[in-house]
Design a protein around this motif. Structure first.
Motif, PDB file in Angstrom:
ATOM      1  N   MET A   1       0.836  -1.190   0.000  1.00 45.61           N
ATOM      2  CA  MET A   1       0.000   0.000   0.000  1.00 45.61           C
ATOM      3  C   MET A   1       0.875   1.245   0.000  1.00 45.61           C
ATOM      4  O   MET A   1       1.820   1.305   0.780  1.00 45.61           O
ATOM      5  CB  MET A   1      -0.877   0.011   1.250  1.00 45.61           C
ATOM      6  N   PRO A   2       0.558   2.236  -0.826  1.00 44.82           N
ATOM      7  CA  PRO A   2       1.364   3.456  -0.842  1.00 44.82           C
ATOM      8  C   PRO A   2       1.148   4.293   0.410  1.00 44.82           C
ATOM      9  O   PRO A   2       0.040   4.733   0.695  1.00 44.82           O
ATOM     10  CB  PRO A   2       0.887   4.189  -2.101  1.00 44.82           C
ATOM     11  N   LYS A   3       2.196   4.432   1.153  1.00 42.96           N
ATOM     12  CA  LYS A   3       2.158   5.226   2.371  1.00 42.96           C
ATOM     13  C   LYS A   3       3.291   6.234   2.281  1.00 42.96           C
ATOM     14  O   LYS A   3       4.376   5.918   1.817  1.00 42.96           O
ATOM     15  CB  LYS A   3       2.349   4.306   3.576  1.00 42.96           C
ATOM     16  N   ILE A   4       3.047   7.470   2.700  1.00 43.25           N
ATOM     17  CA  ILE A   4       4.079   8.502   2.668  1.00 43.25           C
ATOM     18  C   ILE A   4       4.589   8.726   4.087  1.00 43.25           C
ATOM     19  O   ILE A   4       3.924   8.344   5.060  1.00 43.25           O
ATOM     20  CB  ILE A   4       3.532   9.803   2.032  1.00 43.25           C
ATOM     21  N   PRO A   5       5.773   9.333   4.254  1.00 42.23           N
ATOM     22  CA  PRO A   5       6.352   9.495   5.589  1.00 42.23           C
ATOM     23  C   PRO A   5       5.458  10.234   6.587  1.00 42.23           C
ATOM     24  O   PRO A   5       5.464   9.939   7.771  1.00 42.23           O
ATOM     25  CB  PRO A   5       7.634  10.283   5.329  1.00 42.23           C
ATOM     26  N   MET A   6       4.652  11.164   6.113  1.00 40.58           N
ATOM     27  CA  MET A   6       3.820  11.936   7.037  1.00 40.58           C
ATOM     28  C   MET A   6       2.642  11.123   7.592  1.00 40.58           C
ATOM     29  O   MET A   6       2.028  11.521   8.576  1.00 40.58           O
ATOM     30  CB  MET A   6       3.345  13.232   6.385  1.00 40.58           C
ATOM     31  N   CYS A   7       2.324   9.984   7.003  1.00 39.64           N
ATOM     32  CA  CYS A   7       1.196   9.153   7.463  1.00 39.64           C
ATOM     33  C   CYS A   7       1.331   8.782   8.941  1.00 39.64           C
ATOM     34  O   CYS A   7       0.351   8.773   9.682  1.00 39.64           O
ATOM     35  CB  CYS A   7       1.082   7.884   6.631  1.00 39.64           C
ATOM     36  N   ASP A   8       2.533   8.447   9.380  1.00 37.12           N
ATOM     37  CA  ASP A   8       2.747   8.012  10.763  1.00 37.12           C
ATOM     38  C   ASP A   8       2.391   9.088  11.790  1.00 37.12           C
ATOM     39  O   ASP A   8       2.119   8.771  12.941  1.00 37.12           O
ATOM     40  CB  ASP A   8       4.203   7.592  10.963  1.00 37.12           C
ATOM     41  N   ARG A   9       2.387  10.356  11.379  1.00 39.48           N
ATOM     42  CA  ARG A   9       2.071  11.456  12.297  1.00 39.48           C
ATOM     43  C   ARG A   9       0.668  12.020  12.086  1.00 39.48           C
ATOM     44  O   ARG A   9       0.297  13.018  12.664  1.00 39.48           O
ATOM     45  CB  ARG A   9       3.089  12.579  12.112  1.00 39.48           C
ATOM     46  N   CYS A  10      -0.130  11.359  11.233  1.00 39.66           N
ATOM     47  CA  CYS A  10      -1.454  11.863  10.878  1.00 39.66           C
ATOM     48  C   CYS A  10      -2.519  11.359  11.856  1.00 39.66           C
ATOM     49  O   CYS A  10      -2.467  10.220  12.335  1.00 39.66           O
ATOM     50  CB  CYS A  10      -1.817  11.440   9.456  1.00 39.66           C
ATOM     51  N   LEU A  11      -3.497  12.190  12.124  1.00 35.04           N
ATOM     52  CA  LEU A  11      -4.606  11.849  13.009  1.00 35.04           C
ATOM     53  C   LEU A  11      -5.445  10.715  12.424  1.00 35.04           C
ATOM     54  O   LEU A  11      -6.035   9.918  13.154  1.00 35.04           O
ATOM     55  CB  LEU A  11      -5.468  13.096  13.231  1.00 35.04           C
ATOM     56  N   PHE A  12      -5.503  10.599  11.093  1.00 31.88           N
ATOM     57  CA  PHE A  12      -6.323   9.594  10.431  1.00 31.88           C
ATOM     58  C   PHE A  12      -5.582   8.276  10.172  1.00 31.88           C
ATOM     59  O   PHE A  12      -6.159   7.346   9.622  1.00 31.88           O
ATOM     60  CB  PHE A  12      -6.843  10.128   9.084  1.00 31.88           C
ATOM     61  N   TYR A  13      -4.320   8.182  10.554  1.00 30.10           N
ATOM     62  CA  TYR A  13      -3.537   6.974  10.296  1.00 30.10           C
ATOM     63  C   TYR A  13      -4.156   5.789  11.031  1.00 30.10           C
ATOM     64  O   TYR A  13      -4.493   5.872  12.214  1.00 30.10           O
ATOM     65  CB  TYR A  13      -2.092   7.185  10.726  1.00 30.10           C
ATOM     66  N   ALA A  14      -4.306   4.647  10.350  1.00 32.29           N
ATOM     67  CA  ALA A  14      -5.038   3.502  10.898  1.00 32.29           C
ATOM     68  C   ALA A  14      -4.197   2.617  11.820  1.00 32.29           C
ATOM     69  O   ALA A  14      -4.751   1.853  12.606  1.00 32.29           O
ATOM     70  CB  ALA A  14      -5.601   2.658   9.761  1.00 32.29           C
ATOM     71  N   HIS A  15      -2.867   2.660  11.734  1.00 34.14           N
ATOM     72  CA  HIS A  15      -1.996   1.761  12.507  1.00 34.14           C
ATOM     73  C   HIS A  15      -2.419   0.311  12.273  1.00 34.14           C
ATOM     74  O   HIS A  15      -2.504  -0.492  13.195  1.00 34.14           O
ATOM     75  CB  HIS A  15      -2.026   2.086  14.005  1.00 34.14           C
ATOM     76  N   ASN A  16      -2.693   0.003  11.005  1.00 33.79           N
ATOM     77  CA  ASN A  16      -3.202  -1.302  10.626  1.00 33.79           C
ATOM     78  C   ASN A  16      -2.448  -1.750   9.376  1.00 33.79           C
ATOM     79  O   ASN A  16      -2.296  -0.971   8.445  1.00 33.79           O
ATOM     80  CB  ASN A  16      -4.706  -1.162  10.334  1.00 33.79           C
ATOM     81  N   PRO A  17      -1.992  -2.993   9.314  1.00 26.47           N
ATOM     82  CA  PRO A  17      -1.244  -3.431   8.131  1.00 26.47           C
ATOM     83  C   PRO A  17      -2.085  -3.520   6.855  1.00 26.47           C
ATOM     84  O   PRO A  17      -1.550  -3.572   5.764  1.00 26.47           O
ATOM     85  CB  PRO A  17      -0.704  -4.805   8.523  1.00 26.47           C
ATOM     86  N   TYR A  18      -3.426  -3.528   6.996  1.00 28.77           N
ATOM     87  CA  TYR A  18      -4.298  -3.664   5.833  1.00 28.77           C
ATOM     88  C   TYR A  18      -4.912  -2.343   5.372  1.00 28.77           C
ATOM     89  O   TYR A  18      -5.424  -2.256   4.259  1.00 28.77           O
ATOM     90  CB  TYR A  18      -5.413  -4.666   6.123  1.00 28.77           C
ATOM     91  N   LEU A  19      -4.887  -1.322   6.205  1.00 24.97           N
ATOM     92  CA  LEU A  19      -5.436  -0.001   5.874  1.00 24.97           C
ATOM     93  C   LEU A  19      -4.383   1.055   6.149  1.00 24.97           C
ATOM     94  O   LEU A  19      -3.650   0.960   7.132  1.00 24.97           O
ATOM     95  CB  LEU A  19      -6.660   0.323   6.731  1.00 24.97           C
ATOM     96  N   VAL A  20      -4.308   2.060   5.301  1.00 27.45           N
ATOM     97  CA  VAL A  20      -3.367   3.149   5.560  1.00 27.45           C
ATOM     98  C   VAL A  20      -4.007   4.164   6.489  1.00 27.45           C
ATOM     99  O   VAL A  20      -3.464   4.526   7.517  1.00 27.45           O
ATOM    100  CB  VAL A  20      -2.909   3.822   4.243  1.00 27.45           C
ATOM    101  N   CYS A  21      -5.202   4.642   6.121  1.00 25.30           N
ATOM    102  CA  CYS A  21      -5.869   5.614   6.989  1.00 25.30           C
ATOM    103  C   CYS A  21      -7.372   5.550   6.787  1.00 25.30           C
ATOM    104  O   CYS A  21      -7.875   4.866   5.886  1.00 25.30           O
ATOM    105  CB  CYS A  21      -5.349   7.019   6.734  1.00 25.30           C
ATOM    106  N   ALA A  22      -8.123   6.287   7.612  1.00 23.44           N
ATOM    107  CA  ALA A  22      -9.576   6.291   7.543  1.00 23.44           C
ATOM    108  C   ALA A  22     -10.100   7.031   6.323  1.00 23.44           C
ATOM    109  O   ALA A  22     -11.198   6.762   5.861  1.00 23.44           O
ATOM    110  CB  ALA A  22     -10.153   6.910   8.811  1.00 23.44           C
ATOM    111  N   VAL A  23      -9.330   7.954   5.782  1.00 26.72           N
ATOM    112  CA  VAL A  23      -9.773   8.743   4.637  1.00 26.72           C
ATOM    113  C   VAL A  23      -9.345   8.083   3.326  1.00 26.72           C
ATOM    114  O   VAL A  23     -10.150   7.936   2.403  1.00 26.72           O
ATOM    115  CB  VAL A  23      -9.223  10.183   4.725  1.00 26.72           C
TER     116      VAL A  23
END
Length: 116
Positions: A1-23
């Motif tokens: 899944m395409p994830k960018i470096p800022m994802c880890d600091r995002c409020l919407f980040y899912a912390h899930n190996p199958y989803l990147v974020c809620a949006v």
């Protein structure tokens, strides 16, 4: 899944190996996200600069190794014709055409500019 470096600091980040974020469930296209919201509980990112390097536009740039010490650089400012307008050996006065001049060799005494 395409994830960018800022994802880890995002409020919407899912912390899930199958989803990147809620949006953006499958991640974002490109290198930025318009929906990014800084998570107030996220670990702060440490901005570390090794000696002799600086950040420019978010990229760490190593400074070229200096050939002269700080003392030698200061002496060059006090004596070089580029800064004084005069030959350090015979005091010959150069024309003030700083933008056009590349070499500062003295036509009077033969002093040669070896700083380039």
């Amino acid at each position: 899944m395409p994830k960018i470096p800022m994802c880890d600091r995002c409020l919407f980040y899912a912390h899930n190996p199958y989803l990147v974020c809620a949006v953006h469930l499958d991640g974002v296209d490109g290198d930025s996200c318009l929906d990014f919201r800084e998570d107030p509980n996220a670990e702060p990112v440490e901005v570390w600069e090794p000696e002799g390097a600086s950040y420019y536009n978010g990229e760490l740039i190593l400074q070229p190794e200096q050939r002269r010490t700080q003392q030698q650089q200061l002496e060059l400012l006090d004596t070089h014709p580029m800064f004084t307008g005069k030959c350090p050996q015979c005091e010959y006065e150069f024309d003030r055409d700083y933008t056009a001049r590349v070499h500062w060799d003295c036509p009077e005494c033969g002093w040669m500019d070896d700083s380039v």
